[in-house]
Design a protein around this motif. Structure first.
Motif, PDB file in Angstrom:
ATOM      1  N   MET A   1      17.531 -15.456  13.602  1.00 50.34           N
ATOM      2  CA  MET A   1      17.178 -14.317  12.796  1.00 50.34           C
ATOM      3  C   MET A   1      16.857 -14.796  11.381  1.00 50.34           C
ATOM      4  SD  MET A   1      19.187 -10.847  11.526  1.00 50.34           S
ATOM      5  CE  MET A   1      20.508 -11.035  12.601  1.00 50.34           C
ATOM      6  N   SER A   2      15.689 -14.448  10.893  1.00 49.72           N
ATOM      7  CA  SER A   2      15.274 -14.812   9.541  1.00 49.72           C
ATOM      8  C   SER A   2      15.558 -13.676   8.572  1.00 49.72           C
ATOM      9  CB  SER A   2      13.775 -15.113   9.517  1.00 49.72           C
ATOM     10  OG  SER A   2      13.491 -16.262  10.277  1.00 49.72           O
ATOM     11  N   LYS A   3      15.737 -14.042   7.321  1.00 47.11           N
ATOM     12  CA  LYS A   3      15.923 -13.057   6.253  1.00 47.11           C
ATOM     13  C   LYS A   3      14.591 -12.899   5.547  1.00 47.11           C
ATOM     14  CE  LYS A   3      20.750 -14.188   5.761  1.00 47.11           C
ATOM     15  NZ  LYS A   3      21.807 -14.711   4.912  1.00 47.11           N
ATOM     16  N   ILE A   4      13.949 -11.760   5.787  1.00 43.06           N
ATOM     17  CA  ILE A   4      12.604 -11.500   5.294  1.00 43.06           C
ATOM     18  C   ILE A   4      12.686 -10.557   4.100  1.00 43.06           C
ATOM     19  CG2 ILE A   4      10.343 -10.548   5.861  1.00 43.06           C
ATOM     20  CD1 ILE A   4      11.011 -11.230   8.826  1.00 43.06           C
ATOM     21  N   LEU A   5      12.002 -10.920   3.019  1.00 37.90           N
ATOM     22  CA  LEU A   5      11.975 -10.097   1.817  1.00 37.90           C
ATOM     23  C   LEU A   5      10.533  -9.722   1.501  1.00 37.90           C
ATOM     24  CD1 LEU A   5      13.413  -8.820  -0.610  1.00 37.90           C
ATOM     25  CD2 LEU A   5      13.151 -11.013  -1.798  1.00 37.90           C
ATOM     26  N   VAL A   6      10.262  -8.435   1.447  1.00 40.65           N
ATOM     27  CA  VAL A   6       8.954  -7.917   1.049  1.00 40.65           C
ATOM     28  C   VAL A   6       9.018  -7.709  -0.455  1.00 40.65           C
ATOM     29  CG1 VAL A   6       7.293  -6.035   1.316  1.00 40.65           C
ATOM     30  CG2 VAL A   6       8.636  -6.813   3.292  1.00 40.65           C
ATOM     31  N   THR A   7       8.151  -8.409  -1.192  1.00 33.25           N
ATOM     32  CA  THR A   7       8.233  -8.364  -2.658  1.00 33.25           C
ATOM     33  C   THR A   7       7.313  -7.327  -3.289  1.00 33.25           C
ATOM     34  OG1 THR A   7       6.554 -10.088  -2.962  1.00 33.25           O
ATOM     35  CG2 THR A   7       8.862 -10.798  -2.774  1.00 33.25           C
ATOM     36  N   TYR A   8       6.308  -6.873  -2.571  1.00 33.45           N
ATOM     37  CA  TYR A   8       5.403  -5.892  -3.169  1.00 33.45           C
ATOM     38  C   TYR A   8       5.876  -4.475  -2.852  1.00 33.45           C
ATOM     39  CZ  TYR A   8       3.035  -4.865   1.279  1.00 33.45           C
ATOM     40  OH  TYR A   8       2.754  -4.465   2.559  1.00 33.45           O
ATOM     41  N   LEU A   9       5.331  -3.496  -3.560  1.00 34.13           N
ATOM     42  CA  LEU A   9       5.727  -2.096  -3.389  1.00 34.13           C
ATOM     43  C   LEU A   9       5.014  -1.525  -2.168  1.00 34.13           C
ATOM     44  CD1 LEU A   9       7.365   0.239  -4.500  1.00 34.13           C
ATOM     45  CD2 LEU A   9       5.450   0.790  -5.988  1.00 34.13           C
ATOM     46  N   ASP A  11       4.225   1.010   0.894  1.00 32.70           N
ATOM     47  CA  ASP A  11       4.340   2.454   1.095  1.00 32.70           C
ATOM     48  C   ASP A  11       5.134   2.735   2.376  1.00 32.70           C
ATOM     49  OD1 ASP A  11       2.595   2.298   3.340  1.00 32.70           O
ATOM     50  OD2 ASP A  11       0.843   2.745   2.119  1.00 32.70           O
ATOM     51  N   HIS A  12       5.398   4.000   2.640  1.00 36.30           N
ATOM     52  CA  HIS A  12       6.239   4.381   3.777  1.00 36.30           C
ATOM     53  C   HIS A  12       5.684   3.851   5.101  1.00 36.30           C
ATOM     54  CE1 HIS A  12       8.917   6.726   6.277  1.00 36.30           C
ATOM     55  NE2 HIS A  12       7.870   7.170   6.935  1.00 36.30           N
ATOM     56  N   GLU A  13       4.405   3.982   5.295  1.00 37.59           N
ATOM     57  CA  GLU A  13       3.777   3.528   6.542  1.00 37.59           C
ATOM     58  C   GLU A  13       3.929   2.018   6.725  1.00 37.59           C
ATOM     59  OE1 GLU A  13      -0.759   3.478   7.903  1.00 37.59           O
ATOM     60  OE2 GLU A  13       0.027   5.515   7.669  1.00 37.59           O
ATOM     61  N   GLN A  14       3.734   1.277   5.657  1.00 36.68           N
ATOM     62  CA  GLN A  14       3.888  -0.176   5.719  1.00 36.68           C
ATOM     63  C   GLN A  14       5.335  -0.563   6.002  1.00 36.68           C
ATOM     64  OE1 GLN A  14       2.285  -0.919   1.837  1.00 36.68           O
ATOM     65  NE2 GLN A  14       0.295  -1.547   2.629  1.00 36.68           N
ATOM     66  N   LYS A  15       6.274   0.131   5.376  1.00 39.64           N
ATOM     67  CA  LYS A  15       7.688  -0.154   5.618  1.00 39.64           C
ATOM     68  C   LYS A  15       8.045   0.064   7.081  1.00 39.64           C
ATOM     69  CE  LYS A  15       9.446   0.867   1.030  1.00 39.64           C
ATOM     70  NZ  LYS A  15      10.294   1.741   0.224  1.00 39.64           N
ATOM     71  N   GLU A  16       7.558   1.138   7.651  1.00 38.10           N
ATOM     72  CA  GLU A  16       7.836   1.425   9.058  1.00 38.10           C
ATOM     73  C   GLU A  16       7.244   0.349   9.969  1.00 38.10           C
ATOM     74  OE1 GLU A  16       9.950   3.717  10.312  1.00 38.10           O
ATOM     75  OE2 GLU A  16      10.392   3.963   8.174  1.00 38.10           O
ATOM     76  N   MET A  17       6.039  -0.111   9.637  1.00 35.14           N
ATOM     77  CA  MET A  17       5.407  -1.179  10.413  1.00 35.14           C
ATOM     78  C   MET A  17       6.231  -2.458  10.345  1.00 35.14           C
ATOM     79  SD  MET A  17       3.409  -4.210  10.112  1.00 35.14           S
ATOM     80  CE  MET A  17       3.006  -4.132   8.393  1.00 35.14           C
ATOM     81  N   PHE A  18       6.706  -2.809   9.134  1.00 36.36           N
ATOM     82  CA  PHE A  18       7.540  -3.997   8.974  1.00 36.36           C
ATOM     83  C   PHE A  18       8.838  -3.862   9.770  1.00 36.36           C
ATOM     84  CE2 PHE A  18       5.269  -4.892   4.829  1.00 36.36           C
ATOM     85  CZ  PHE A  18       4.724  -6.086   5.245  1.00 36.36           C
ATOM     86  N   LYS A  19       9.451  -2.695   9.697  1.00 37.86           N
ATOM     87  CA  LYS A  19      10.721  -2.472  10.402  1.00 37.86           C
ATOM     88  C   LYS A  19      10.549  -2.621  11.911  1.00 37.86           C
ATOM     89  CE  LYS A  19      12.673   0.468   6.826  1.00 37.86           C
ATOM     90  NZ  LYS A  19      13.029   1.846   6.420  1.00 37.86           N
ATOM     91  N   GLN A  20       9.447  -2.118  12.444  1.00 40.69           N
ATOM     92  CA  GLN A  20       9.182  -2.250  13.879  1.00 40.69           C
ATOM     93  C   GLN A  20       8.855  -3.691  14.252  1.00 40.69           C
ATOM     94  OE1 GLN A  20       6.150   0.544  14.982  1.00 40.69           O
ATOM     95  NE2 GLN A  20       7.399   2.318  14.454  1.00 40.69           N
ATOM     96  N   THR A  21       8.008  -4.319  13.467  1.00 36.11           N
ATOM     97  CA  THR A  21       7.555  -5.680  13.759  1.00 36.11           C
ATOM     98  C   THR A  21       8.689  -6.699  13.657  1.00 36.11           C
ATOM     99  OG1 THR A  21       5.356  -5.127  12.924  1.00 36.11           O
ATOM    100  CG2 THR A  21       5.890  -7.466  13.105  1.00 36.11           C
ATOM    101  N   PHE A  22       9.543  -6.524  12.677  1.00 34.69           N
ATOM    102  CA  PHE A  22      10.611  -7.494  12.422  1.00 34.69           C
ATOM    103  C   PHE A  22      11.993  -6.923  12.746  1.00 34.69           C
ATOM    104  CE2 PHE A  22       7.233  -8.663   9.280  1.00 34.69           C
ATOM    105  CZ  PHE A  22       6.835  -9.825   9.918  1.00 34.69           C
TER     106      PHE A  22
END
Length: 87
Positions: A1-9, A11-22
């Motif tokens: 399991m990797s610790k992934i940090l999203v540094t840019y702001l 939006d809600h849709e992008q956050k949901e995509m990241f949560k599903q993908t990772f």
């Protein structure tokens, strides 16, 4: 399991995509850090950065905390703005 940090702001849709993908990884969003201490802990623990423009998203003092970063994924088209010395 990797610790992934999203540094840019993201939006809600992008956050949901990241949560599903990772979903099998530890995912954090720098914009959601509560205070300087929380921000520092997120940066120090990060192994993977997902960034648009790290030079703008990260503060000068943040660079010393990125010792555990093994991989940087840029969302932008190109890397000419990237300062390789920050990692």
């Amino acid at each position: 399991m990797s610790k992934i940090l999203v540094t840019y702001l993201a939006d809600h849709e992008q956050k949901e995509m990241f949560k599903q993908t990772f979903s099998s990884h530890e995912l954090s969003f720098l914009a959601e850090s509560r205070d300087a201490s929380d921000r520092g802990a997120l940066l120090k623990n990060a192994e993977v950065l997902v960034s648009w423009n790290p030079a703008k998203e990260l503060e000068k003092d943040d660079h010393s905390l990125l010792q555990g970063v093994r991989f940087v994924q840029l969302i932008s088209a190109g890397y000419d703005h990237l300062k390789f010395g920050m990692f």
